[in-house]
Design a protein around this motif. Structure first.
Motif, mmCIF file in Angstrom:
data_model
loop_
_atom_site.group_PDB
_atom_site.id
_atom_site.type_symbol
_atom_site.label_atom_id
_atom_site.label_comp_id
_atom_site.label_asym_id
_atom_site.label_seq_id
_atom_site.Cartn_x
_atom_site.Cartn_y
_atom_site.Cartn_z
ATOM 1 N N ALA A 74 0.825 -1.207 0.000
ATOM 2 C CA ALA A 74 0.000 0.000 0.000
ATOM 3 C C ALA A 74 0.862 1.260 0.000
ATOM 4 N N MET A 75 1.958 1.245 0.756
ATOM 5 C CA MET A 75 2.831 2.407 0.809
ATOM 6 C C MET A 75 3.513 2.645 -0.527
ATOM 7 N N ILE A 76 3.866 1.565 -1.229
ATOM 8 C CA ILE A 76 4.469 1.717 -2.558
ATOM 9 C C ILE A 76 3.461 2.325 -3.517
ATOM 10 N N VAL A 77 2.218 1.824 -3.472
ATOM 11 C CA VAL A 77 1.163 2.379 -4.326
ATOM 12 C C VAL A 77 0.944 3.855 -4.019
ATOM 13 N N TRP A 78 0.906 4.186 -2.722
ATOM 14 C CA TRP A 78 0.667 5.572 -2.343
ATOM 15 C C TRP A 78 1.830 6.478 -2.750
ATOM 16 N N GLN A 79 3.056 6.005 -2.574
ATOM 17 C CA GLN A 79 4.208 6.795 -2.991
ATOM 18 C C GLN A 79 4.191 7.039 -4.494
ATOM 19 N N ALA A 80 3.776 6.021 -5.253
ATOM 20 C CA ALA A 80 3.680 6.188 -6.706
ATOM 21 C C ALA A 80 2.646 7.244 -7.064
ATOM 22 N N LEU A 84 3.281 11.592 -8.564
ATOM 23 C CA LEU A 84 2.691 12.199 -9.761
ATOM 24 C C LEU A 84 2.434 13.691 -9.567
ATOM 25 N N ASP A 85 2.532 14.146 -8.310
ATOM 26 C CA ASP A 85 2.390 15.573 -7.981
ATOM 27 C C ASP A 85 1.036 16.116 -8.427
ATOM 28 N N ILE A 86 -0.018 15.393 -8.086
ATOM 29 C CA ILE A 86 -1.387 15.824 -8.384
ATOM 30 C C ILE A 86 -1.831 16.797 -7.295
ATOM 31 N N ARG A 87 -2.363 17.936 -7.685
ATOM 32 C CA ARG A 87 -2.682 18.981 -6.717
ATOM 33 C C ARG A 87 -3.682 18.504 -5.662
ATOM 34 N N ASN A 91 -3.016 18.336 -1.535
ATOM 35 C CA ASN A 91 -3.804 19.139 -0.600
ATOM 36 C C ASN A 91 -4.497 18.313 0.481
ATOM 37 N N LEU A 92 -4.323 17.007 0.453
ATOM 38 C CA LEU A 92 -4.946 16.162 1.469
ATOM 39 C C LEU A 92 -4.294 16.404 2.830
ATOM 40 N N SER A 93 -5.110 16.325 3.883
ATOM 41 C CA SER A 93 -4.588 16.487 5.231
ATOM 42 C C SER A 93 -3.887 15.211 5.686
ATOM 43 N N VAL A 94 -3.170 15.315 6.791
ATOM 44 C CA VAL A 94 -2.470 14.146 7.337
ATOM 45 C C VAL A 94 -3.473 13.052 7.695
ATOM 46 N N LYS A 314 7.860 16.682 -8.275
ATOM 47 C CA LYS A 314 7.441 17.301 -7.014
ATOM 48 C C LYS A 314 8.565 18.129 -6.420
ATOM 49 N N MET A 315 9.801 17.643 -6.538
ATOM 50 C CA MET A 315 10.942 18.374 -5.987
ATOM 51 C C MET A 315 11.123 19.712 -6.690
ATOM 52 N N ALA A 316 10.992 19.722 -8.024
ATOM 53 C CA ALA A 316 11.145 20.965 -8.785
ATOM 54 C C ALA A 316 10.024 21.954 -8.442
ATOM 55 N N ARG A 317 8.797 21.446 -8.280
ATOM 56 C CA ARG A 317 7.685 22.325 -7.939
ATOM 57 C C ARG A 317 7.885 22.961 -6.561
ATOM 58 N N GLN A 318 8.342 22.166 -5.589
ATOM 59 C CA GLN A 318 8.548 22.698 -4.245
ATOM 60 C C GLN A 318 9.643 23.765 -4.229
ATOM 61 N N LEU A 319 10.699 23.565 -5.015
ATOM 62 C CA LEU A 319 11.743 24.587 -5.111
ATOM 63 C C LEU A 319 11.170 25.891 -5.657
ATOM 64 N N LYS A 320 10.350 25.779 -6.690
ATOM 65 C CA LYS A 320 9.775 26.969 -7.317
ATOM 66 C C LYS A 320 8.837 27.690 -6.369
ATOM 67 N N GLU A 321 8.015 26.932 -5.630
ATOM 68 C CA GLU A 321 7.057 27.549 -4.715
ATOM 69 C C GLU A 321 7.759 28.262 -3.563
ATOM 70 N N ARG A 322 8.920 27.747 -3.134
ATOM 71 C CA ARG A 322 9.672 28.396 -2.043
ATOM 72 C C ARG A 322 10.500 29.570 -2.537
ATOM 73 N N GLY A 323 10.600 29.709 -3.864
ATOM 74 C CA GLY A 323 11.429 30.773 -4.403
ATOM 75 C C GLY A 323 12.885 30.384 -4.526
#
Length: 412
Positions: A74-80, A84-87, A91-94, A314-323
């Protein structure tokens, strides 16, 4: 002394969890012919391989036969999905993420329980509760296994919160106890003789692989980045990219995928066809077609798991969002392409190491049969390297967390 007490409590809690888990693996499920089930399970290589790396008890039907298999899958499926970096997913909570992961675990536990019961169906005694025409024996067996899998998930998460090693700590005893058997019998083709020469070679190779594995697992390339939001020298930082982002996960699942075609052939009765005969006789660990197929599986899993764990998009998007940005590289697509390029180059090095310890012994075994035993054995050693490093880092962090203070003396 408080940090010492915290460490002691966590160690004791983990030992308690391992004891409870080991006890659960001895609770035989009701309604099974144990002797028949043990015989049937002994001939199922697919389930044996799966149980070895997921903490399952596949020698006989017990409460924890599925182990952490459903949760790890399940964790492998979830990580996959997360990679995909779907918005909407980001946005899901913990709490929502935890619920989805548990739901996936439950669904996979049902599916894996059905598969295991399918292989053991002849060893299950009938169970009539509602009507003499309605046999609930199979359904009850699946229910028992699903309950055991969810209990394994519960104590694994409890250990993650209060112990050491997280949920993966539950698979440590199984891997450790399997190492001697792997060293002596490998994939069941050669029996290694215990003489001074073989023992000495085994010790030397184990030490070398443990040290080199730790170095490769910790190795990383640091890409300089600029953080305009921070001042002074703290504005200059780096982006760490591991040489082996997949860790030991390829070894956890490569053997299971390798024996899957043979299991499918035999399950559908194609073992007497030309294709079926080729798969059974050639796609194994002591023939060149099988060795090449296994090497391909290791490489594929190395890239796949590495890509899922690293997630360049996801890594590239996070860098861009942080500036933040990589020097001389435009944020966004160009940064993602840069990270992806580094990932492929680093993965080639890391995956070469996996081939060196997991596939090269099989190739040498074509000329020196006893060498093939090291393929399975060293894979287990490397799994222990990654787990040991994780536990060690957690131990050090907890040991030192209360040793830091902003001021030497309290301010009045």
């Amino acid at each position: 002394m408080r940090e010492h007490q915290d460490v002691a409590k966590r160690v004791l809690f983990t030992l308690l969890v391992l004891f409870v888990y080991a006890l659960g693996q001895q609770v035989v499920l009701p309604g099974f012919d144990v002797a028949m089930a043990r015989k049937m399970m002994g001939h199922n290589a697919l389930l044996q391989m799966f149980g070895l790396t997921t903490g399952g008890q596949m020698n006989m039907p017990t409460l924890l036969s599925l182990g952490l298999g459903p949760y790890m899958t399940a964790m492998i499926v979830w990580q996959a999905i997360a990679s995909l970096d779907i918005r909407s997913v980001n946005n899901l909570s913990v709490q929502q993420v935890g619920f989805i992961q548990r739901l996936l675990t439950f669904i996979l536990a049902v599916l894996q329980g059905i598969v295991m019961v399918y292989y053991l169906r002849d060893a299950i005694a009938p169970l009539y509760l509602i009507s003499d025409n309605l046999n609930l024996g199979v359904a009850a067996a699946v229910l028992y296994m699903v309950a055991g899998a969810m209990f394994a998930l519960f104590i694994g998460l409890e250990n993650a919160n209060h112990g050491f090693g997280g949920s993966v700590a539950l698979i440590i005893p199984g891997i450790i106890t399997s190492l001697p058997h792997s060293f002596l019998y490998g994939y069941g083709t050669t029996r290694l003789k215990l003489n001074p020469t073989n023992v000495t070679v085994g010790i030397v190779v184990t030490v070398l692989v443990f040290i080199s594995g730790l170095l490769v697992y910790r190795a990383e390339q640091r890409i300089p980045i600029q953080r305009p939001s921070l001042e002074s020298t703290f504005s200059e930082s780096y982006l760490p990219l591991p040489f082996l982002a997949a860790g030991a996960m390829p070894f956890m699942f490569s053997n299971m995928l390798f024996v899957l075609p043979k299991q499918v052939v035999e399950a559908f009765g194609y073992q007497y066809t030309h294709v079926g005969q080729f798969i059974i006789t050639q796609i194994n660990y002591n023939h060149w077609p099988g060795i090449l197929a296994y090497a391909f599986i290791v490489l594929f899993l190395g890239f796949a798991f590495g890509l899922i764990n690293l997630s360049p998009t996801k890594m590239a998007r996070q860098l861009k969002e942080r500036g933040d940005y990589v020097y001389h590289t435009t944020p966004g697509d160009a940064t993602e392409a840069l990270i992806m390029g580094h990932f492929f180059r680093l993965s080639m090095i890391g995956d070469f190491y996996l081939l060196l310890i997991g596939v090269v012994p099989l190739a040498i075994g074509m000329y020196l049969p006893s060498a093939s035993n090291y393929a399975m054995y060293l894979g287990g050693v490397f799994i222990m390297v990654t787990i040991t490093d994780t536990v060690t880092q957690q131990f050090i962090a907890l040991w030192n967390k209360n040793r830091y203070s902003l001021f030497d003396e309290p301010i009045e």
